[in-house]
Enzyme design. Structure first.
Site, PDB file in Angstrom:
ATOM      1  CG  HIS A   1      -1.402 -16.480  -0.103  1.00  0.00           C
ATOM      2  ND1 HIS A   1      -1.801 -16.388  -1.625  1.00  0.00           N
ATOM      3  CD2 HIS A   1      -1.710 -15.006   0.079  1.00  0.00           C
ATOM      4  CE1 HIS A   1      -2.283 -15.440  -1.883  1.00  0.00           C
ATOM      5  NE2 HIS A   1      -2.326 -14.541  -0.921  1.00  0.00           N
ATOM      6  CG  ASP A   2      -0.200 -11.930   1.841  1.00  0.00           C
ATOM      7  OD1 ASP A   2      -0.114 -12.344   0.722  1.00  0.00           O
ATOM      8  OD2 ASP A   2      -1.320 -11.292   2.153  1.00  0.00           O
TER       9      ASP A   2
ATOM     10  CE1 TYR B   1      -3.230  -2.986   0.178  1.00  0.00           C
ATOM     11  CE2 TYR B   1      -3.144  -2.598   2.706  1.00  0.00           C
ATOM     12  CZ  TYR B   1      -3.733  -3.141   1.485  1.00  0.00           C
ATOM     13  OH  TYR B   1      -4.439  -4.514   1.472  1.00  0.00           O
TER      14      TYR B   1
ATOM     15  CD1 TRP C   1     -12.485 -11.060  -2.240  1.00  0.00           C
ATOM     16  CD2 TRP C   1     -12.383 -13.043  -3.012  1.00  0.00           C
ATOM     17  NE1 TRP C   1     -11.199 -11.774  -1.865  1.00  0.00           N
ATOM     18  CE2 TRP C   1     -11.177 -13.116  -2.240  1.00  0.00           C
ATOM     19  CE3 TRP C   1     -12.497 -14.573  -3.385  1.00  0.00           C
ATOM     20  CZ2 TRP C   1     -10.386 -14.147  -1.808  1.00  0.00           C
ATOM     21  CZ3 TRP C   1     -11.722 -15.419  -3.114  1.00  0.00           C
ATOM     22  CH2 TRP C   1     -10.671 -15.365  -2.441  1.00  0.00           C
TER      23      TRP C   1
END
Length: 359
Positions: A267-268, A159, A176
């Protein structure tokens, strides 16, 4: 004749089918396909054709998108070869129209549009992948080389500007909108009335949840600036069963809930950080509650799917984490205290893993 090679073989007897490296050439030039798609979307080719409501000539398209005629003709030809465009011939002239998939997934106005996801791939992920060799050598993400920003704080890098944050949130929204319903209905979540979407970002998966389960309420827990942007761009006052709570899920108290959703979160992170986060969710979770993980699952032997293997490389380039098998996620959940762990494949990109907290 000296030096003559018989048709169908080479000197070591390898079959003729192996003398032309078709698959290797396809892999070698695969990025050409990606960039053709990226450029067509960025120029608005599919949007122009949709709004026209009729097939257009290359001349009309190049004028509408502000590009050269020669370049546009070549781009349209490639899109036709990729089956993204249809061609129509009339009196020796060629006209173009969108295929059904292009209209549904590649135009900005479609509610199933992948346009923002494609833009993020083109302008962010593609640049990180320029440094894949360094990522493999060093075993760490490449944000500093790609964008000149420190990656010590992962989400400060992700970000790194308001614009970049909105792009990432739009990426999540598009994913999504296509896959969300499948993952929130992979298990029957109707017994869980109070739900917390940890790292819920744009709220797209939350909306899928409130749509599928009319009796639930969902709190999106995310960083203050993400919550602020989500309220401004993605979640309206009409979404009355959706609320927000601001904080860092590694540091701040988590809202009490019957169910915690972690979608594309674990998964990060490294295994240790995953267990740390899951332990915090377990502590906050009501007895009899659960946690739902939404991730792309590797086969248990790691042999595929290819898409998930490539995603795991992307995690190396972009994050601290990796893609995992269902058993590996189950081990992380068990280490945090969750039991009765199950997983379900959806048949799409993302799958679901559910772990329960005993009553």
């Amino acid at each position: 004749m000296a030096g003559h090679l018989e048709m169908g073989s080479i000197t070591d007897g390898t079959p003729a089918a192996d003398t032309y490296p078709r698959k290797i050439l396809e892999y070698m030039e695969g990025f050409l396909i990606s960039k053709t798609l990226f450029t067509s979307c960025e120029l608005g080719v599919f949007d122009v054709l949709l709004s026209a409501g009729r097939p257009l000539s290359a001349e009309e398209i190049c004028q509408a998108v502000g590009a050269s005629l020669d370049g546009t003709e070549r781009l349209l030809a490639a899109c036709t070869g990729l089956k993204l465009l249809n061609t129509h011939r009339d009196n020796g002239r060629v006209f173009y129209s969108n295929t059904e998939q292009a209209s549904v997934y590649l135009t900005r106005s479609s509610h199933l549009s992948l346009y923002q996801s494609i833009q993020y791939n083109s302008r962010t992920i593609y640049l990180c992948w320029h440094h894949l060799t360094d990522a493999v050598r060093e075993g760490r993400n490449q944000y500093e080389k790609a964008f000149g920003v420190s990656s010590e704080d992962l989400f400060q890098a992700l970000y790194r500007s308001d614009e970049e944050m909105v792009k990432f949130m739009q990426l999540m929204n598009s994913i999504w909108n296509i896959c969300g319903r499948d993952v929130v209905t992979a298990f029957d979540l109707s017994p869980f009335k109070v739900i917390c979407d940890l790292g819920g970002c744009s709220g797209a998966l939350t909306k899928q949840c409130t749509s599928a389960y009319p009796e639930c309420t969902v709190t999106i827990f995310d960083l203050p600036k993400v919550v602020r942007t989500s309220r401004e761009h993605f979640v309206t006052e009409a979404d009355q069963r959706i609320s927000f709570d601001e904080g860092d899920f590694f540091k701040d108290p988590l809202p009490e809930a019957d169910l915690y959703i972690l979608a594309r979160i674990l998964h990060d992170w490294t295994d240790d950080r995953c267990v740390e986060l899951l332990s915090r969710a377990y502590k906050a979770c009501k007895p009899g509650g659960a946690v739902l993980l939404v991730e792309a699952l590797l086969h248990e032997d790691g042999s595929g799917p290819l898409t998930v293997q490539l995603y795991s490389l992307n995690m190396l380039v972009q994050t601290e984490g990796r893609e995992r098998t269902a058993a590996q996620y189950a081990a992380l959940l068990a280490a945090a205290g969750f039991t009765n762990i199950q997983h379900r494949h959806t048949g799409k990109i993302y799958d679901a893993v559910l772990g329960r907290k005993e009553t």
